[in-house]
Design an enzyme around this catalytic site. Sequence first.
Site, PDB file in Angstrom:
ATOM      1  N   LYS A  42      57.779  56.458  73.931  1.00 30.21           N
ATOM      2  CA  LYS A  42      58.610  55.638  73.035  1.00 30.21           C
ATOM      3  C   LYS A  42      59.380  56.475  72.031  1.00 30.21           C
ATOM      4  O   LYS A  42      60.407  56.046  71.508  1.00 30.21           O
ATOM      5  CB  LYS A  42      57.726  54.639  72.297  1.00 30.21           C
ATOM      6  CG  LYS A  42      57.301  53.548  73.228  1.00 30.21           C
ATOM      7  CD  LYS A  42      56.457  52.517  72.589  1.00 30.21           C
ATOM      8  CE  LYS A  42      56.118  51.498  73.670  1.00 30.21           C
ATOM      9  NZ  LYS A  42      54.889  50.824  73.442  1.00 30.21           N
TER      10      LYS A  42
HETATM   11  C1  PLP Z   1      51.991  54.706  77.319  1.00 32.73           C
HETATM   12  C2  PLP Z   1      52.860  53.630  77.906  1.00 32.73           C
HETATM   13  N1  PLP Z   1      53.132  53.647  79.219  1.00 32.73           N
HETATM   14  C3  PLP Z   1      53.910  52.711  79.791  1.00 32.73           C
HETATM   15  C4  PLP Z   1      54.438  51.666  79.069  1.00 32.73           C
HETATM   16  C5  PLP Z   1      55.292  50.632  79.767  1.00 32.73           C
HETATM   17  O1  PLP Z   1      56.628  50.708  79.396  1.00 32.73           O
HETATM   18  P1  PLP Z   1      57.562  49.428  79.439  1.00 32.73           P
HETATM   19  O2  PLP Z   1      56.917  48.424  78.511  1.00 32.73           O
HETATM   20  O3  PLP Z   1      58.899  49.864  78.958  1.00 32.73           O
HETATM   21  O4  PLP Z   1      57.562  48.959  80.850  1.00 32.73           O
HETATM   22  C6  PLP Z   1      54.177  51.589  77.705  1.00 32.73           C
HETATM   23  C7  PLP Z   1      54.738  50.484  76.897  1.00 32.73           C
HETATM   24  O5  PLP Z   1      54.363  50.145  75.847  1.00 32.73           O
HETATM   25  C8  PLP Z   1      53.388  52.614  77.084  1.00 32.73           C
HETATM   26  O6  PLP Z   1      53.133  52.614  75.769  1.00 32.73           O
END
Ligand code: PLP
Length: 463
Positions: free
Chosen positions: A111
Amino acid sequence: MRYLSTRGGVEPVGFSEAVMMGLGTDGGLLLPESVPRVGPDLLRDSPRLSFQDLALEIMAPFVGDAIPREDLADLILCSYATFSHPQVTPLVRVGAQPILELFHGPTAAFKDVALQFLGNLFEYLLERDGGRLTILGATSGDTGSAAIAGVRGKERIQIFILHPAGRVSPIQERQMTTVLDANVHNIAIRGTFDDGQHIVKALFNDLPFKQQYHLGAVNSINWARILAQMVYYLYAWGRLSGGDPGYRLSFCVPTGNFGDVFAGYMAKHMGLPVDRLLIATNRNDILTRFVTTGIYEAGEVHPTLSPAMDIQIASNFERYLYYLVGEDPAAVRSLLGEMSRTGRMQVTQGQHATVAHDFDADAVTDPQVLEQIRRTWERTGYILDPHTAVGVRAACSRGDMVCLATAHPAKFNEAVREAIGIEAPPPPCLQGLLEKETRCACLDADEEAVRDHIRTTLAANSQ
Ligand SMILES: Cc1ncc(COP(=O)(O)O)c(C=O)c1O
């Protein structure tokens, strides 16, 4: 470049307004009126360009004349100077598996790639236009710290982040509460994440309050976050393709809110030669079921070892839906109406064929995650975090593809310890957190208490 809402109820706005608006005023999500193309020159040059150079090339056409190119270049340089790796998102080989490490930012999660940029972008726009912003959000752990790291110390921005007291991991809590900048306000709510989320929604719905304090959000519905995430798809392609426009690359993306994988879809839409996009979910598999059946139907949320993906309704999914139905806001509204009336929506057979053409999908269980962490460790000595392990597991039987590594394993050491009996060594940004000074208010899960706290804190800060 102008931006439209997926629901058709927003007059086209420019890039700056789209960023400041976040969620469309009609409840829809904002998308560019047209999608610029990645030209063959950029593809050919990409192996020699840095992450920051590529970011400028990808972002500039979406920003249009809203920000002069030199200013945008400065914003990008400043945003990625906080990353601990010189390549920002390095591509590493783990055995034969290429892994794109997205966790070298200040909070060790992917993020940061978007939120470091968004924080600087907000600051730039507020300074230019003379505005102020109060960011308000609820977090179950990860987003809060990345959002705080994105805006800490920025004069025109105050940030209030609610987390459920005692229900986020000690490391996650400290990543937020040890940030002592005067504009950062952590609130531990005596209640659940849902209680916090509920209060935040209620405060956003209080329009006089929202307007008086210029409330804004940083969740993944902000277009600028998608924009920043598109960059690393091109970066990875450049590192593996040698710049050959005929080279097609597949990606596996651990998915929850559909933001990250949607960025990959947009990169493909721009003309990046992407072959397959594999959506990897945990047991919360609404997206995998949708790709398999064409039916989007929420189930119960199950807690898993990859908690940031314990999501049933994916907030960015509406953006994909818009393209799937031929950029027709009435059709989006109709499907969303079906969803809110019946709890499910079903796309046509033709649309389902398009979905199957756009994505592969797989759901991975917790035992498989543990086994994957163990297997990768035993074979290569590399430690996967449980979210990344969901992706690596989904990808392992599907041929060559780049797996996105979305968090540093030391952020999820309970799962790592369960899998391999040892913990991942923390990177510098996670070291010594438990000994640092903290600042945090603790409040009842009560809307009025939070409203009062925000009022008094802002009044005190403006003196
Ligand atoms: C460590 C991690 N991996 C994967 C994701 C998934 O990403 P997205 O919500 O954009 O699909 C998140 C989302 O919060 C995350 O914090």
